[in-house]
Design a protein around this motif. Structure first.
Motif, PDB file in Angstrom:
ATOM      1  N   PRO A   1     -15.560  -5.914 -20.114  1.00 48.92           N
ATOM      2  CA  PRO A   1     -16.433  -5.614 -18.971  1.00 48.92           C
ATOM      3  C   PRO A   1     -15.888  -4.480 -18.102  1.00 48.92           C
ATOM      4  N   LEU A   2     -16.793  -3.840 -17.377  1.00 48.97           N
ATOM      5  CA  LEU A   2     -16.413  -2.873 -16.350  1.00 48.97           C
ATOM      6  C   LEU A   2     -16.040  -3.634 -15.077  1.00 48.97           C
ATOM      7  N   THR A   3     -14.915  -3.269 -14.487  1.00 50.20           N
ATOM      8  CA  THR A   3     -14.479  -3.868 -13.228  1.00 50.20           C
ATOM      9  C   THR A   3     -14.427  -2.785 -12.154  1.00 50.20           C
ATOM     10  N   THR A   4     -14.998  -3.071 -10.987  1.00 52.48           N
ATOM     11  CA  THR A   4     -14.900  -2.151  -9.849  1.00 52.48           C
ATOM     12  C   THR A   4     -14.320  -2.917  -8.665  1.00 52.48           C
ATOM     13  N   LEU A   5     -13.224  -2.407  -8.131  1.00 50.88           N
ATOM     14  CA  LEU A   5     -12.577  -2.978  -6.954  1.00 50.88           C
ATOM     15  C   LEU A   5     -12.535  -1.933  -5.853  1.00 50.88           C
ATOM     16  N   VAL A   6     -12.467  -2.380  -4.619  1.00 51.97           N
ATOM     17  CA  VAL A   6     -12.346  -1.481  -3.475  1.00 51.97           C
ATOM     18  C   VAL A   6     -10.875  -1.414  -3.079  1.00 51.97           C
ATOM     19  N   VAL A   7     -10.352  -0.210  -2.927  1.00 51.07           N
ATOM     20  CA  VAL A   7      -8.954  -0.033  -2.538  1.00 51.07           C
ATOM     21  C   VAL A   7      -8.860   0.994  -1.417  1.00 51.07           C
ATOM     22  N   SER A   8      -7.697   1.066  -0.798  1.00 50.94           N
ATOM     23  CA  SER A   8      -7.493   2.006   0.304  1.00 50.94           C
ATOM     24  C   SER A   8      -7.543   3.442  -0.202  1.00 50.94           C
ATOM     25  N   MET A   9      -7.985   4.347   0.669  1.00 47.33           N
ATOM     26  CA  MET A   9      -8.043   5.760   0.285  1.00 47.33           C
ATOM     27  C   MET A   9      -6.652   6.285  -0.023  1.00 47.33           C
ATOM     28  N   SER A  10      -5.661   5.827   0.724  1.00 48.59           N
ATOM     29  CA  SER A  10      -4.282   6.245   0.497  1.00 48.59           C
ATOM     30  C   SER A  10      -3.371   5.075   0.801  1.00 48.59           C
ATOM     31  N   ILE A  11      -2.416   4.796  -0.097  1.00 45.79           N
ATOM     32  CA  ILE A  11      -1.478   3.703   0.167  1.00 45.79           C
ATOM     33  C   ILE A  11      -0.046   4.200   0.302  1.00 45.79           C
ATOM     34  N   ASP A  12       0.133   5.514   0.460  1.00 50.17           N
ATOM     35  CA  ASP A  12       1.496   6.002   0.595  1.00 50.17           C
ATOM     36  C   ASP A  12       1.932   6.118   2.052  1.00 50.17           C
ATOM     37  N   GLY A  13       1.064   5.736   2.973  1.00 50.06           N
ATOM     38  CA  GLY A  13       1.453   5.717   4.377  1.00 50.06           C
ATOM     39  C   GLY A  13       2.161   4.413   4.713  1.00 50.06           C
ATOM     40  N   PRO A  14       2.829   4.363   5.834  1.00 51.00           N
ATOM     41  CA  PRO A  14       3.609   3.181   6.193  1.00 51.00           C
ATOM     42  C   PRO A  14       2.774   1.946   6.495  1.00 51.00           C
ATOM     43  N   THR A  15       1.489   2.107   6.729  1.00 51.27           N
ATOM     44  CA  THR A  15       0.660   0.960   7.107  1.00 51.27           C
ATOM     45  C   THR A  15      -0.215   0.456   5.962  1.00 51.27           C
ATOM     46  N   ARG A  16      -0.100   1.050   4.786  1.00 49.17           N
ATOM     47  CA  ARG A  16      -0.911   0.626   3.656  1.00 49.17           C
ATOM     48  C   ARG A  16      -0.007   0.167   2.517  1.00 49.17           C
ATOM     49  N   SER A  17      -0.418  -0.871   1.803  1.00 47.39           N
ATOM     50  CA  SER A  17       0.407  -1.421   0.736  1.00 47.39           C
ATOM     51  C   SER A  17      -0.483  -2.067  -0.309  1.00 47.39           C
ATOM     52  N   LEU A  18       0.137  -2.618  -1.359  1.00 43.00           N
ATOM     53  CA  LEU A  18      -0.588  -3.355  -2.384  1.00 43.00           C
ATOM     54  C   LEU A  18      -1.422  -4.460  -1.760  1.00 43.00           C
ATOM     55  N   TRP A  19      -0.863  -5.126  -0.744  1.00 43.88           N
ATOM     56  CA  TRP A  19      -1.596  -6.210  -0.091  1.00 43.88           C
ATOM     57  C   TRP A  19      -2.959  -5.751   0.407  1.00 43.88           C
ATOM     58  N   HIS A  20      -3.026  -4.594   1.036  1.00 47.19           N
ATOM     59  CA  HIS A  20      -4.283  -4.107   1.590  1.00 47.19           C
ATOM     60  C   HIS A  20      -5.307  -3.857   0.484  1.00 47.19           C
ATOM     61  N   ASP A  21      -4.853  -3.313  -0.656  1.00 45.72           N
ATOM     62  CA  ASP A  21      -5.771  -3.087  -1.768  1.00 45.72           C
ATOM     63  C   ASP A  21      -6.337  -4.402  -2.298  1.00 45.72           C
ATOM     64  N   LEU A  22      -5.505  -5.415  -2.372  1.00 48.34           N
ATOM     65  CA  LEU A  22      -5.962  -6.717  -2.859  1.00 48.34           C
ATOM     66  C   LEU A  22      -6.868  -7.401  -1.845  1.00 48.34           C
ATOM     67  N   TRP A  23      -6.443  -7.421  -0.584  1.00 46.63           N
ATOM     68  CA  TRP A  23      -7.143  -8.169   0.458  1.00 46.63           C
ATOM     69  C   TRP A  23      -8.525  -7.592   0.738  1.00 46.63           C
ATOM     70  N   LEU A  24      -8.717  -6.292   0.477  1.00 47.15           N
ATOM     71  CA  LEU A  24     -10.031  -5.680   0.655  1.00 47.15           C
ATOM     72  C   LEU A  24     -11.090  -6.333  -0.237  1.00 47.15           C
ATOM     73  N   ASN A  25     -10.660  -6.970  -1.321  1.00 44.06           N
ATOM     74  CA  ASN A  25     -11.592  -7.565  -2.275  1.00 44.06           C
ATOM     75  C   ASN A  25     -11.709  -9.078  -2.129  1.00 44.06           C
ATOM     76  N   VAL A  26     -11.088  -9.625  -1.082  1.00 42.71           N
ATOM     77  CA  VAL A  26     -11.183 -11.054  -0.791  1.00 42.71           C
ATOM     78  C   VAL A  26     -12.125 -11.232   0.395  1.00 42.71           C
ATOM     79  N   ARG A  27     -13.005 -12.184   0.295  1.00 38.17           N
ATOM     80  CA  ARG A  27     -13.939 -12.426   1.396  1.00 38.17           C
ATOM     81  C   ARG A  27     -13.759 -13.846   1.930  1.00 38.17           C
ATOM     82  N   ASP A  28     -14.462 -14.156   3.000  1.00 34.50           N
ATOM     83  CA  ASP A  28     -14.368 -15.498   3.565  1.00 34.50           C
ATOM     84  C   ASP A  28     -14.741 -16.528   2.505  1.00 34.50           C
ATOM     85  N   ARG A  29     -14.054 -17.660   2.547  1.00 30.25           N
ATOM     86  CA  ARG A  29     -14.220 -18.676   1.511  1.00 30.25           C
ATOM     87  C   ARG A  29     -15.662 -19.180   1.430  1.00 30.25           C
ATOM     88  N   ARG A  30     -16.281 -19.390   2.555  1.00 33.24           N
ATOM     89  CA  ARG A  30     -17.643 -19.916   2.583  1.00 33.24           C
ATOM     90  C   ARG A  30     -18.617 -18.946   1.917  1.00 33.24           C
TER      91      ARG A  30
END
Length: 544
Positions: free
Chosen positions: A178-207
């Protein structure tokens, strides 16, 4: 024997901010020094990203956008993630006596067939290739032993992408590759962006997630993780598994293949995938056909869908790779013409509830039944589209739709002109290289004007869109002329061409690019002053 728990074992390879590589357990996913997954294979990285998002979505107690924003701004520490994951621990044992991660609950060696561990990898030659001695490019016997970490990732990758593989060998929940499309940060090489931000962008509220697909009332662990019980607890012999039979979490943990890793005959040595030493190298696994048969209206949050006469089906990568021609369908979906597409729900949710400059990360196998033709992967900028309100996003969508209509037409005109110049109108064959060159050459111009239009929209300005479309028209005309003259036709040996046919084809290309269909596609005013101009090269060729 050392027991492998995928929630406490450091089995996930990651790249750190300083460029180094390390292996982590999932409770370290929020470490600010981690930038990306760093496996030895790109399909492993894609599978690890889906594992991580699926684990977070299946475990998070987060139930509001406010809570989501809190964890995005201040990632939860390792002890908090451990608390989230703890209730799921029984489902993530790789080598337990009973239930094992992504492995059949009750399969025995007597019931199944023994397979070399390397055949977990999708590109490994199958039985027919070995029998016919047709493993020319990817040779047999390359992978004979895997460490438990790589075996777990290979198993995960196969279950996600499972292609058609003979009688009773089921495809994945989204079909093979299958084709997979995820949303990630435009840039993760800055001090405030990390792998966590790329992952968390694709998690939504449980409900909100639980309302997408499946029956949230089926809370038993095996309804979420199908390897936690015998298959018959969910799917009867010869039956199917539909969304209403299981918990929504199973979209991340579908298990179409019946497999059980052989931990009884392990040995010491170096893993053939990652090269690290291990005392538990796995050399084989047991497999049996007729695993879970996923049917019905599944809605996977990572997949764009397309409409058929009967139902909506997940998209799959196709020959030719990824490019800006896919941007509209994967970002907004398409509802006009014959192509009806629906974007992935993670993309829809991100554009409605996230902020900042984002990218789309798309990846997947281009499969020909059970044969992988290529692994495709690309990132596409979204710029500040998420900062625009719904009306503004729809306005951007309408502009891009016009640009792509013109580009589609230009690619068709170029392909037709080259065919006419080479062979005449009745030529048959594979002309995909012409299309690929066109889309590649025009890509940078597309994204430059896309950024310009989104920036204007974010500022509440409209700009002169007629001027933008006219500029895009010029890009298209220049590109097709250049490719015709300098790459496909004009670059060929003159003595092997028919100059008159070349000249006529080029003149028709010019007329088409300036004609009413193109102007209508690009919403340009009709023009009676534009006349086709022959290139100097073609004029000279016609005079020979």
């Amino acid at each position: 024997m050392h027991m492998v728990s995928l929630l406490s074992e450091p089995w996930m390879p990651v790249r750190c901010r300083d460029g180094s590589r390390m292996w982590i357990a999932p409770d370290r996913l929020s470490d600010p020094d981690l930038l990306a997954f760093d496996a030895d294979r790109p399909d492993f990285n894609g599978a690890l990203a889906q594992f991580a998002v699926g684990l977070l979505q299946s475990s998070t107690p987060m139930n509001s956008e406010t809570a989501w924003g809190k964890w995005f701004a201040e990632p939860p520490p390792a002890n908090v993630l451990s608390e989230w994951f703890a209730p799921l621990a029984p489902a993530f044992e790789l080598d337990a006596e009973g239930a094992r991660f992504m492995q059949d609950f009750s399969l025995t060696a007597e019931e199944g067939v023994s397979n070399e561990i390397g055949t977990l990898l999708i590109e490994t030659p199958g039985e027919n290739a070995l029998k016919n001695n047709s493993d020319h490019f990817i040779k047999r016997g390359r992978i004979s032993a895997m460490c438990p970490h790589c075996a777990a990732t290979a198993l995960l990758t196969l279950q996600i992408n499972a292609p058609a593989g003979g009688v009773g060998n089921r495809t994945g929940l989204r079909g093979g590759g299958p084709l997979t499309t995820l949303v990630v940060s435009m840039s993760i090489d800055g001090p405030t962006r990390s792998l966590w931000h790329d992952l968390w962008l694709n998690v939504r509220d449980r409900r909100g997630f639980l309302g997408l697909c499946g029956d949230a009332g089926k809370s038993a662990l095996y309804f979420r993780f199908p390897w936690m019980n015998d298959m018959s607890a969910i799917q009867k012999t010869g039956g199917e598994t539909t969304p209403v039979q299981v918990h929504p979490d199973q979209v991340f943990w579908a298990m179409p293949r019946r497999i059980r890793l052989d931990f009884d005959t392990v040995c010491s040595g170096e893993c053939d995938v990652c090269g690290r030493a291990s005392k538990q190298l796995i050399g084989q696994y047991i497999a049996k056909n007729y695993g879970f048969n996923y049917k019905g209206a599944w809605l996977h949050p990572f997949s764009p869908y397309y409409e058929t006469k009967e139902e909506w089906l997940p998209l799959h990568p196709q020959p030719g790779g990824f490019g800006y021609r896919h941007w509209l369908g994967w970002v907004f979906g398409q509802s006009t013409g014959k192509k009806k597409q629906r974007r992935a729900s993670v993309v829809e949710h991100a554009l409605a509830h996230r902020r900042g400059e984002l990218r789309l990360w798309a990846f997947g196998y281009d499969m020909d039944n059970m044969k992988p033709r290529c692994w495709y992967e690309a990132t596409m900028p979204l710029y500040g589209l998420a900062d625009c309100d719904e009306d503004a996003q729809q306005w951007v969508e309408s502009q891009v739709e016009i640009w792509l209509a013109g580009a589609d037409l230009a690619a068709f005109y170029l392909r037709s002109a080259v065919k006419d110049a080479w062979f005449g109108a009745d030529a048959r064959g594979d002309f995909s290289a012409i299309d690929a060159a066109f889309w590649n050459v025009t890509e940078s111009a597309f994204y430059m004007q896309l950024q310009e239009v989104i920036d204007l929209t974010r500022q509440g300005l409209e700009g002169d869109m007629l001027q933008v479309r006219q500029r895009w028209h010029q890009v298209l005309m220049k590109t097709v002329a250049s490719l015709f003259d300098e790459v496909f036709v004009g670059a060929g040996q003159v003595e092997r061409q028919k100059p008159q046919r070349v000249a006529l084809a080029y003149q028709q290309l010019n007329r088409n690019m300036r004609g009413p269909k193109m102007r209508q596609a690009l919403h340009l005013p009709s023009s009676v002053t534009d006349k086709p101009r022959s290139s100097k090269k073609v004029t000279q060729m016609a005079a020979i």
